[in-house]
Design a protein around this motif. Structure first.
Motif, PDB file in Angstrom:
ATOM      1  N   ALA A  39       0.715  -1.275   0.023  1.00 31.47           N
ATOM      2  CA  ALA A  39      -0.040  -0.052  -0.049  1.00 31.47           C
ATOM      3  C   ALA A  39       0.839   1.223  -0.045  1.00 31.47           C
ATOM      4  N   TYR A  40       2.052   1.366   0.791  1.00 37.84           N
ATOM      5  CA  TYR A  40       2.914   2.491   0.849  1.00 37.84           C
ATOM      6  C   TYR A  40       3.538   2.533  -0.575  1.00 37.84           C
ATOM      7  N   LEU A  41       3.974   1.534  -1.128  1.00 41.16           N
ATOM      8  CA  LEU A  41       4.474   1.318  -2.619  1.00 41.16           C
ATOM      9  C   LEU A  41       3.668   2.041  -3.457  1.00 41.16           C
ATOM     10  N   THR A  42       2.425   1.513  -3.432  1.00 40.44           N
ATOM     11  CA  THR A  42       1.507   2.176  -4.302  1.00 40.44           C
ATOM     12  C   THR A  42       1.307   3.553  -4.183  1.00 40.44           C
ATOM     13  N   ARG A  43       1.030   4.191  -2.957  1.00 41.48           N
ATOM     14  CA  ARG A  43       0.916   5.620  -2.514  1.00 41.48           C
ATOM     15  C   ARG A  43       2.349   6.404  -3.175  1.00 41.48           C
ATOM     16  N   TRP A  44       3.411   5.879  -2.872  1.00 40.56           N
ATOM     17  CA  TRP A  44       4.623   6.604  -3.292  1.00 40.56           C
ATOM     18  C   TRP A  44       4.605   6.536  -4.994  1.00 40.56           C
ATOM     19  N   ARG A  45       4.310   5.586  -5.665  1.00 45.16           N
ATOM     20  CA  ARG A  45       4.330   5.604  -7.128  1.00 45.16           C
ATOM     21  C   ARG A  45       3.104   6.583  -7.574  1.00 45.16           C
ATOM     22  N   ILE A  46       1.968   6.614  -7.046  1.00 46.82           N
ATOM     23  CA  ILE A  46       1.046   7.711  -7.248  1.00 46.82           C
ATOM     24  C   ILE A  46       1.501   9.060  -7.092  1.00 46.82           C
ATOM     25  N   ALA A  47       2.519   9.192  -5.925  1.00 49.55           N
ATOM     26  CA  ALA A  47       2.840  10.690  -5.771  1.00 49.55           C
ATOM     27  C   ALA A  47       3.893  10.773  -6.980  1.00 49.55           C
ATOM     28  N   LEU A  48       4.666  10.057  -7.223  1.00 47.80           N
ATOM     29  CA  LEU A  48       5.696  10.387  -8.128  1.00 47.80           C
ATOM     30  C   LEU A  48       4.959  10.520  -9.657  1.00 47.80           C
ATOM     31  N   ALA A  49       3.983   9.703  -9.891  1.00 49.85           N
ATOM     32  CA  ALA A  49       3.244   9.941 -10.980  1.00 49.85           C
ATOM     33  C   ALA A  49       2.594  11.380 -11.153  1.00 49.85           C
ATOM     34  N   ASP A  51       3.546  13.880  -9.661  1.00 50.58           N
ATOM     35  CA  ASP A  51       4.554  14.829  -9.830  1.00 50.58           C
ATOM     36  C   ASP A  51       5.052  14.917 -11.364  1.00 50.58           C
ATOM     37  N   GLU A  52       5.004  13.679 -12.013  1.00 55.51           N
ATOM     38  CA  GLU A  52       5.355  13.771 -13.296  1.00 55.51           C
ATOM     39  C   GLU A  52       4.444  14.301 -14.237  1.00 55.51           C
ATOM     40  N   ARG A  53       3.124  14.027 -14.027  1.00 55.74           N
ATOM     41  CA  ARG A  53       1.820  14.643 -14.591  1.00 55.74           C
ATOM     42  C   ARG A  53       1.942  16.264 -14.491  1.00 55.74           C
ATOM     43  N   SER A  54       2.329  16.709 -13.399  1.00 57.51           N
ATOM     44  CA  SER A  54       2.469  18.245 -13.450  1.00 57.51           C
ATOM     45  C   SER A  54       3.471  18.629 -14.246  1.00 57.51           C
ATOM     46  N   HIS A  55       4.612  18.094 -14.685  1.00 57.07           N
ATOM     47  CA  HIS A  55       5.492  18.885 -15.645  1.00 57.07           C
ATOM     48  C   HIS A  55       4.991  18.438 -16.838  1.00 57.07           C
ATOM     49  N   GLY A  56       4.002  17.724 -17.152  1.00 55.83           N
ATOM     50  CA  GLY A  56       3.317  17.675 -18.512  1.00 55.83           C
ATOM     51  C   GLY A  56       4.083  17.080 -19.727  1.00 55.83           C
ATOM     52  N   ILE A  57       5.025  16.482 -19.566  1.00 66.35           N
ATOM     53  CA  ILE A  57       6.125  16.149 -20.557  1.00 66.35           C
ATOM     54  C   ILE A  57       5.902  14.853 -21.066  1.00 66.35           C
ATOM     55  N   THR A  59       3.760  11.049 -21.525  1.00 62.66           N
ATOM     56  CA  THR A  59       2.478  10.734 -21.662  1.00 62.66           C
ATOM     57  C   THR A  59       2.001   9.722 -20.639  1.00 62.66           C
ATOM     58  N   VAL A  60       0.759   9.409 -20.390  1.00 65.82           N
ATOM     59  CA  VAL A  60       0.130   8.641 -19.349  1.00 65.82           C
ATOM     60  C   VAL A  60       0.794   7.206 -19.279  1.00 65.82           C
ATOM     61  N   GLY A  61       0.824   6.623 -20.548  1.00 63.10           N
ATOM     62  CA  GLY A  61       1.698   5.488 -20.548  1.00 63.10           C
ATOM     63  C   GLY A  61       3.087   5.504 -20.219  1.00 63.10           C
ATOM     64  N   GLU A  62       3.893   6.597 -20.365  1.00 58.32           N
ATOM     65  CA  GLU A  62       5.292   6.520 -20.091  1.00 58.32           C
ATOM     66  C   GLU A  62       5.335   6.708 -18.479  1.00 58.32           C
ATOM     67  N   ILE A  63       4.431   7.550 -18.141  1.00 54.61           N
ATOM     68  CA  ILE A  63       4.256   7.740 -16.581  1.00 54.61           C
ATOM     69  C   ILE A  63       4.255   6.533 -15.813  1.00 54.61           C
ATOM     70  N   ALA A  64       3.193   5.649 -16.371  1.00 61.03           N
ATOM     71  CA  ALA A  64       2.726   4.292 -15.778  1.00 61.03           C
ATOM     72  C   ALA A  64       4.068   3.220 -15.700  1.00 61.03           C
ATOM     73  N   LEU A  65       4.834   3.247 -16.783  1.00 57.78           N
ATOM     74  CA  LEU A  65       5.739   2.493 -16.874  1.00 57.78           C
ATOM     75  C   LEU A  65       6.927   3.057 -15.963  1.00 57.78           C
ATOM     76  N   SER A  66       7.104   4.206 -15.910  1.00 55.84           N
ATOM     77  CA  SER A  66       8.213   4.727 -15.236  1.00 55.84           C
ATOM     78  C   SER A  66       8.193   4.585 -13.646  1.00 55.84           C
ATOM     79  N   VAL A  67       6.945   4.483 -13.169  1.00 54.91           N
ATOM     80  CA  VAL A  67       6.478   4.342 -11.746  1.00 54.91           C
ATOM     81  C   VAL A  67       6.129   2.988 -11.246  1.00 54.91           C
ATOM     82  N   GLY A  68       6.315   1.925 -12.446  1.00 58.74           N
ATOM     83  CA  GLY A  68       6.214   0.511 -11.855  1.00 58.74           C
ATOM     84  C   GLY A  68       4.766   0.037 -12.134  1.00 58.74           C
TER      85      GLY A  68
END
Length: 92
Positions: A39-49, A51-57, A59-68
């Protein structure tokens, strides 16, 4: 877990990494952190995602893979459940 967020982590692999049993890891983690390890790992991954989303660089698919997450749909489901909106709707 923080250094290799995209790695396929399980309670068993985390326990091996820490040199303890799964039950010991789960109990200690819950006591110290307040949530189960995955559960902690999932929360961490979503928090990172987020942050990535806020940069807008990326895609959702790229972010998904980058956070696991290994599928965009699984990522979108988890993101929506935790954030309250889909990753595409989150304003960059």
């Amino acid at each position: 877990m923080h250094r290799e967020v995209a790695r396929i982590w399980t309670v068993a692999s985390l326990a091996r990494h820490c040199g303890v049993s799964r039950s010991t890891l789960a109990t200690r983690f819950q006591t110290v952190v307040g949530v189960a390890p995955i559960a902690y790992l999932t929360r961490w991954r979503i928090a990172l995602a987020k942050d990535e989303r806020s940069h807008g660089i990326k895609t959702v698919g790229e972010i998904a893979l980058s956070v696991g997450f290994h599928s965009s749909s699984g990522f979108s489901t988890a993101f929506t459940r935790m954030v309250g909106c889909s990753p595409k709707r989150l304003k960059a």
